[in-house]
Write a protein that holds these residues in place. Structure first.
Motif, PDB file in Angstrom:
ATOM      1  N   GLY A  32       0.841  -1.126   0.095  1.00 28.07           N
ATOM      2  CA  GLY A  32       0.069   0.084   0.134  1.00 28.07           C
ATOM      3  C   GLY A  32       0.917   1.258  -0.061  1.00 28.07           C
ATOM      4  N   SER A  33       0.483   2.292   0.282  1.00 34.27           N
ATOM      5  CA  SER A  33       0.746   3.547   0.245  1.00 34.27           C
ATOM      6  C   SER A  33       1.979   3.778   1.384  1.00 34.27           C
ATOM      7  CB  SER A  33      -0.199   4.754   0.604  1.00 34.27           C
ATOM      8  OG  SER A  33      -0.784   4.529   1.903  1.00 34.27           O
ATOM      9  N   LYS A  34       2.062   3.148   2.679  1.00 37.56           N
ATOM     10  CA  LYS A  34       2.870   3.027   3.549  1.00 37.56           C
ATOM     11  C   LYS A  34       4.127   2.425   2.988  1.00 37.56           C
ATOM     12  CE  LYS A  34      -0.018   3.614   7.616  1.00 37.56           C
ATOM     13  NZ  LYS A  34      -0.235   2.763   8.966  1.00 37.56           N
ATOM     14  N   GLY A  35       3.933   1.270   2.397  1.00 40.76           N
ATOM     15  CA  GLY A  35       5.139   0.597   1.619  1.00 40.76           C
ATOM     16  C   GLY A  35       6.062   1.619   0.702  1.00 40.76           C
ATOM     17  N   LYS A  36       5.332   2.383  -0.176  1.00 41.81           N
ATOM     18  CA  LYS A  36       5.806   3.146  -1.113  1.00 41.81           C
ATOM     19  C   LYS A  36       6.572   4.226  -0.374  1.00 41.81           C
ATOM     20  CE  LYS A  36       2.932   2.338  -4.907  1.00 41.81           C
ATOM     21  NZ  LYS A  36       2.009   2.704  -5.743  1.00 41.81           N
ATOM     22  N   GLN A  37       6.199   4.761   0.749  1.00 45.13           N
ATOM     23  CA  GLN A  37       6.650   5.966   1.516  1.00 45.13           C
ATOM     24  C   GLN A  37       7.658   5.683   2.254  1.00 45.13           C
ATOM     25  OE1 GLN A  37       3.772   7.900   3.980  1.00 45.13           O
ATOM     26  NE2 GLN A  37       5.154   9.413   4.621  1.00 45.13           N
ATOM     27  N   PHE A  38       7.565   4.385   3.124  1.00 44.51           N
ATOM     28  CA  PHE A  38       8.499   3.955   4.042  1.00 44.51           C
ATOM     29  C   PHE A  38       9.379   2.711   3.900  1.00 44.51           C
ATOM     30  CE2 PHE A  38       4.839   5.899   6.523  1.00 44.51           C
ATOM     31  CZ  PHE A  38       5.567   7.014   6.995  1.00 44.51           C
ATOM     32  N   MET A  39       9.104   2.184   2.944  1.00 43.05           N
ATOM     33  CA  MET A  39       9.967   1.013   2.429  1.00 43.05           C
ATOM     34  C   MET A  39      10.245   1.096   0.953  1.00 43.05           C
ATOM     35  SD  MET A  39       7.820  -2.317   4.357  1.00 43.05           S
ATOM     36  CE  MET A  39       9.506  -3.408   4.337  1.00 43.05           C
ATOM     37  N   PRO A  40      11.093   1.901   0.456  1.00 38.57           N
ATOM     38  CA  PRO A  40      11.473   2.294  -0.675  1.00 38.57           C
ATOM     39  C   PRO A  40      12.007   1.113  -1.466  1.00 38.57           C
ATOM     40  CG  PRO A  40      12.476   3.830   0.499  1.00 38.57           C
ATOM     41  CD  PRO A  40      11.758   3.081   1.455  1.00 38.57           C
ATOM     42  N   TYR A  41      13.098   0.689  -0.863  1.00 39.02           N
ATOM     43  CA  TYR A  41      13.914  -0.401  -1.398  1.00 39.02           C
ATOM     44  C   TYR A  41      13.124  -1.618  -1.766  1.00 39.02           C
ATOM     45  CZ  TYR A  41      17.916  -3.593  -2.341  1.00 39.02           C
ATOM     46  OH  TYR A  41      18.609  -4.580  -2.911  1.00 39.02           O
ATOM     47  N   THR A  42      12.221  -2.065  -0.806  1.00 34.76           N
ATOM     48  CA  THR A  42      11.415  -3.329  -0.944  1.00 34.76           C
ATOM     49  C   THR A  42      10.350  -3.016  -1.998  1.00 34.76           C
ATOM     50  OG1 THR A  42      11.550  -3.731   1.443  1.00 34.76           O
ATOM     51  CG2 THR A  42      10.025  -4.904   0.331  1.00 34.76           C
ATOM     52  N   THR A  43       9.741  -1.977  -2.184  1.00 30.70           N
ATOM     53  CA  THR A  43       8.968  -1.546  -3.094  1.00 30.70           C
ATOM     54  C   THR A  43       9.600  -1.621  -4.514  1.00 30.70           C
ATOM     55  OG1 THR A  43       7.760  -0.112  -1.648  1.00 30.70           O
ATOM     56  CG2 THR A  43       7.293   0.008  -3.978  1.00 30.70           C
ATOM     57  N   GLN A  44      10.724  -1.307  -4.586  1.00 33.89           N
ATOM     58  CA  GLN A  44      11.302  -1.158  -5.872  1.00 33.89           C
ATOM     59  C   GLN A  44      11.813  -2.716  -6.387  1.00 33.89           C
ATOM     60  OE1 GLN A  44      15.297   0.620  -5.806  1.00 33.89           O
ATOM     61  NE2 GLN A  44      15.574   0.473  -8.053  1.00 33.89           N
ATOM     62  N   VAL A  45      12.105  -3.543  -5.285  1.00 31.15           N
ATOM     63  CA  VAL A  45      12.510  -4.770  -5.530  1.00 31.15           C
ATOM     64  C   VAL A  45      11.123  -5.553  -5.964  1.00 31.15           C
ATOM     65  CG1 VAL A  45      13.098  -7.170  -4.675  1.00 31.15           C
ATOM     66  CG2 VAL A  45      14.506  -5.031  -3.903  1.00 31.15           C
ATOM     67  N   VAL A  46      10.046  -5.261  -5.610  1.00 28.87           N
ATOM     68  CA  VAL A  46       8.459  -5.980  -5.657  1.00 28.87           C
ATOM     69  C   VAL A  46       8.164  -5.522  -6.981  1.00 28.87           C
ATOM     70  CG1 VAL A  46       6.232  -6.019  -5.219  1.00 28.87           C
ATOM     71  CG2 VAL A  46       7.944  -6.111  -3.369  1.00 28.87           C
ATOM     72  N   GLU A  47       8.470  -4.235  -7.402  1.00 26.03           N
ATOM     73  CA  GLU A  47       7.799  -3.883  -8.732  1.00 26.03           C
ATOM     74  C   GLU A  47       8.637  -4.134  -9.996  1.00 26.03           C
ATOM     75  OE1 GLU A  47       7.026   0.253  -7.929  1.00 26.03           O
ATOM     76  OE2 GLU A  47       5.009  -0.059  -6.920  1.00 26.03           O
ATOM     77  N   ILE A 191      16.901  -3.072   6.654  1.00 24.52           N
ATOM     78  CA  ILE A 191      17.800  -4.281   7.061  1.00 24.52           C
ATOM     79  C   ILE A 191      17.495  -5.295   5.946  1.00 24.52           C
ATOM     80  CG2 ILE A 191      17.084  -6.515   8.559  1.00 24.52           C
ATOM     81  CD1 ILE A 191      16.406  -4.345  10.819  1.00 24.52           C
ATOM     82  N   LEU A 192      16.407  -5.213   5.353  1.00 27.70           N
ATOM     83  CA  LEU A 192      16.056  -6.134   4.190  1.00 27.70           C
ATOM     84  C   LEU A 192      17.206  -5.791   3.064  1.00 27.70           C
ATOM     85  CD1 LEU A 192      12.340  -6.140   4.011  1.00 27.70           C
ATOM     86  CD2 LEU A 192      13.767  -7.827   4.762  1.00 27.70           C
ATOM     87  N   LYS A 193      17.443  -4.512   2.879  1.00 30.58           N
ATOM     88  CA  LYS A 193      18.357  -3.869   1.800  1.00 30.58           C
ATOM     89  C   LYS A 193      19.769  -4.456   2.093  1.00 30.58           C
ATOM     90  CE  LYS A 193      20.133   0.241  -0.166  1.00 30.58           C
ATOM     91  NZ  LYS A 193      20.140   1.788  -0.125  1.00 30.58           N
TER      92      LYS A 193
END
Length: 861
Positions: A32-47, A191-193
């Motif tokens: 959701g929107s929180k992922g894009k705002q606070f988890m940019p690296y994970t969002t980039q890997v997902v998309e 941490i995931l990064k």
């Protein structure tokens, strides 16, 4: 020979696997929107990266220990695991961790110590953190992260498991919309990064590494979990590896899978046998890059394991649709193998392979569904025996209640005569015969049948004795009715509308618990009952004030005297009804003279004021199952944009609480109550729920331990003062007024404790609780002279309603465990359990204590 090759375990697909389990990670926190705002690296890997994303559906109960079992065994835990969750025993079922250890895999774990309890001696290295101290948001995660740099540089491990608890703790204390959620998600993203970059840098040409990101459960709109709302059961599931191709098209909505599917998928990925009791399906995209022959082999392994589990648990397994589909797919697979071995590489072979794969996936889905339904099969016979005993005891108590509440306070349970009656022995023989028939014909294991015959016969004798006791009690009631009545005026009892409502409402509520939908929405039953009670009370007040003069002058005189007593006891001098004898009263007084001044109209307005209060409380917290997701006033108040409104409401509520409670306290207790309520506000300001006028930003936010302990001192002081007065009235002097004052001060101390433990937006619940108690005591119960039984049932009804006004439900997701850690700087089991239980059941408990105070004051009056 061919079949044995099919079931042979294939080699692993990944060299190293890292599982990062973020407790209470909801799907919208990543997608959701929180992922894009606070988890940019994970969002980039997902998309855009080399990953596969899914939404994993967890089955209730959505608490940590059952979810870990589901993730590692692939099975569906039962609700008994909610209790076991508090002190998890070693997991004896076949599971992924045990299979990895047997295969020589080296496993390292850091995080929630539930894993260490479930899998003792399975990890070559571990560091457990306690999951129950929910006030800790940072150290509990730092104790996991501090090992990362060192472990990621090493090569002496195959499986690394990290379980982060900080997000779950933030949810419990401040909810999913808290400003603390964003920084915690950003911390998890970093941490995931770090882990992903480290895994990529150490990859060799032989086998890639795999990073799995998941949550054990989500969280509800209040931050709790345990139920079946969408926020609690939907968690993200990410597979990140260089083995997957980069995404070319934009990411669509993630596909839904079952949480139990992870065990089967990881088993295939690590080259391990699928857990024996797993009902999960292989997540095919994870192995989609392999050849058709390997994919078919993987799904066949999964189908073979599920069909074998079906054979072990279902006598007529051959007729199961899933088993039939699996055999058809297996036959098609044989034909594909023949074409493959003949060297046929045409498009026909590829199309046939896709067809076989589709058949396997349909068979897996049907087999998994059949096996999952078996989890819902219950031990009906044992449940029926327990239900019969409970119902017999309940009926026997109900038959004894009238005598127990009479002036003689008798409590007689006629058990002796039935033990020697012929009916008792006949029932014992009949029940023993039924027990033999059921236990010898039962196909599945039955708990009651597994008991020794001595214990089973004892249970049958208990059931028979209770039944005979009920029949004896009913016979005695009919016998008493047949006796000649010496004084009809004294003995006759006229049932009023209140009596009918109380009896019908209580019995109706008990009967409604036979339906699961009424249990899920039980709050609606209590809301209806107390609203109806208020309307009936309004009718009763109108009758006594306006209608009884013409039909019953003597009763009118009694009502007048009752309201006169209110003025004397509460020192309301504005009630001034002139004394008159009965003959003059019938001629000279009018209906408006029964209660003079404003008190008459306040008493008539009291039921309507209570109705308004109850309607406001219903809007404060949505509860139940069907409408729990709807926005309510509580969510509006707890959002960060309305902190000033919440602060104002909390301050006003605490002032009103002091005004309503202090009226019967001693001077010392009044001062202690005032300082304690000030400490309550200071505590909430210290942890950031409300604002002080001089507080700027969040830099002053702390755990509030000092402020909470400051309040505990005053709670104990007030309770101690009340206890001292209570003991004084019992031991030194038999003074009923001292006893009444002591009970009220103990009650005041518990009100202060509830104010501390309640979340700020719930303080109006406490205000309305005290207001309704005050108004009903002064304007309804005393003037209308209700008896002890009626007032007891009314207290019970309102106590149950206020349990739901707090936002509670019959699901464990609404239990606010953060209340158990107010003022604690570490996990201490006994205080945490007591505080959590008191905060949860504060409504019924406060109404029960108020009942004692009221009955005590009536005795003194």
């Amino acid at each position: 020979g061919m079949v044995s090759n099919w079931t042979k375990i294939p080699p692993p697909l990944f060299k190293k696997v890292v599982i990062v389990l973020i407790d209470a990670l909801r799907d919208d926190f990543v997608f959701g929107s929180k992922g894009k705002q606070f988890m940019p690296y994970t969002t980039q890997v997902v998309e855009k990266g080399t990953s596969y994303s899914f939404i994993a559906e967890a089955k209730p109960p959505t608490v940590t220990m059952p979810r870990i079992k589901a993730l590692m065994t692939g099975s569906i835990p039962g609700f008994i695991d909610v209790v076991v969750n508090l002190n998890s025993p070693a997991l004896l079922d076949d599971n992924l961790i045990w299979q990895a250890k047997i295969a020589g895999k080296r496993i390292i774990f850091y995080g929630d110590d539930t894993w260490v309890k479930l899998f003792p001696k399975h990890f070559v290295e571990y560091d457990g953190t306690t999951s129950f101290f929910v006030s800790d948001f940072t150290e509990v995660d730092d104790n996991v992260t501090r090992h990362l740099d060192r472990v990621l540089k090493r090569e002496d491990w195959d499986l690394l498991i990290l379980h982060y608890l900080g997000l779950d703790h933030i949810g419990h204390v401040t909810g999913p919309n808290s400003p603390l959620v964003g920084p915690k998600l950003r911390e998890m993203d970093n941490i995931l990064k770090k882990i992903h970059i480290s895994l990529l840098s150490k990859e060799e040409t032989s086998l890639p590494n795999l990073l799995v990101v998941c949550g054990d459960h989500g969280m509800s709109e209040t931050g709790s979990h345990g139920g079946s709302s969408e926020g609690e059961v939907h968690t993200p599931l990410l597979f990140i590896s260089s083995a997957f191709g980069k995404r070319s098209a934009p990411l669509a909505q993630p596909e839904h899978v079952q949480q139990t599917d992870l065990a089967s998928t990881l088993a295939i990925g690590l080259g391990l046998p699928i857990s024996r009791n797993s009902v999960g399906n292989l997540i095919l995209p994870v192995v989609g890059g392999k050849t058709m022959r390997e994919q078919l082999r993987f799904v066949h392994l999964n189908g073979f394991q599920l069909s074998r589990l079906l054979q072990e648990n279902t006598p007529a397994y051959e007729k199961d649709p899933g088993y039939e589909h699996f055999k058809i797919a297996e036959k098609s697979h044989r034909n594909w193998i023949k074409l493959y071995l003949e060297g046929n590489n045409s498009e026909i072979l590829l199309n046939l392979g896709k067809k076989v794969l589709k058949q396997y996936l349909e068979a897996l889905k049907t087999l998994s569904s059949s096996l999952s339904k078996q989890v819902a099969q219950y031990d009906i016979y044992s449940m029926m025996v327990g239900t019969v005993i409970i119902m017999e005891v309940l009926i026997l108590l109900l038959l004894s209640v009238p005598k127990a509440l009479s002036k003689r306070a008798e409590f007689e349970v006629p058990l002796s005569p039935p033990l020697f009656s012929l009916l008792f022995y006949l029932m014992c023989l009949m029940l023993c015969a039924v027990h033999v028939i059921v236990c010898t014909s039962a196909e599945s294991l039955c708990y009651f049948c597994s008991m020794s015959w001595f214990t089973a016969v004892g249970v049958m004798m208990l059931i028979s004795a209770l039944m005979c006791g009920i029949l004896s009690a009913i016979a005695k009631i009919f016998e008493n009715y047949r006796l000649p009545v010496k004084n009809p005026v004294v003995s006759s009892y006229n049932w009023s509308e209140i009596d009918v409502l109380i009896l019908a409402g209580t019995i109706g509520h008990v009967l409604s618990l036979g339906a699961s939908s009424f249990i899920e929405e039980e709050h609606q039953t209590w809301y209806f009952l107390i609203n109806t009670l208020c309307l009936v009370l309004c009718q009763e007040l109108c009758r006594n004030n306006f209608l009884l003069k013409e039909c019953d002058p003597q009763h009118s005189t009694n009502v007048k005297q009752n309201f006169d007593s209110i003025g004397e006891s509460s020192e309301c001098k504005n009630i001034d009804v002139p004394a008159a004898n009965n003959s003059k009263l019938g001629k000279a007084t009018s209906s408006s003279e029964f209660i003079k001044g404003s008190n008459k109209w306040v008493s008539l307005a009291t039921p309507w004021i209570i109705l308004i209060c109850c309607r406001l409380l219903r809007s404060l917290n949505q509860t139940g199952v069907q409408w729990a997701h709807r926005p309510d006033f509580g969510h509006w108040l707890t959002s960060s944009e309305h902190k000033s409104e919440l602060s104002f409401l909390a301050a006003v509520s605490l002032l009103v609480i002091f005004f309503l409670v202090q009226r019967r306290c001693s001077l010392v207790s009044k001062i202690a109550m005032a300082l304690g309520l000030l400490g309550v506000y200071s505590y909430r300001a210290a942890i950031g729920n409300v604002a002080f006028p001089w507080q700027h930003g969040g830099k002053d936010i702390s755990k509030g331990i000092t402020e909470a302990r400051f309040v505990y001192v005053f709670v104990l002081g007030i309770v101690f003062t009340g206890t001292k007065d209570l003991l004084k009235s019992q031991v030194i002097s038999a003074d009923s007024n001292t006893k009444s004052t002591g009970l009220w001060e103990m009650y005041s101390g518990l009100v202060l404790l509830a104010a501390l433990l309640f979340r700020p937006h719930n303080l109006p619940v406490l205000v309305f609780c005290l207001l309704i108690q005050t108004m009903m005591t002064k304007y309804i119960w005393i003037p209308l002279k209700f008896d002890a039984a009626q007032i007891t049932i009314m207290h019970y009804w309102f106590g149950q309603a206020f349990f739901y006004f707090q936002g509670n439900s019959n699901g464990i997701a609404t239990v606010d465990i953060s209340a158990g850690f107010v003022g604690l700087d570490s996990y201490v089991e006994i205080p945490a359990i007591f505080l959590t239980a008191f905060a949860t059941y504060a409504g019924p408990f406060l109404w029960a204590i108020h009942l004692l105070c009221y009955l005590s004051s009536e005795v003194s009056r």
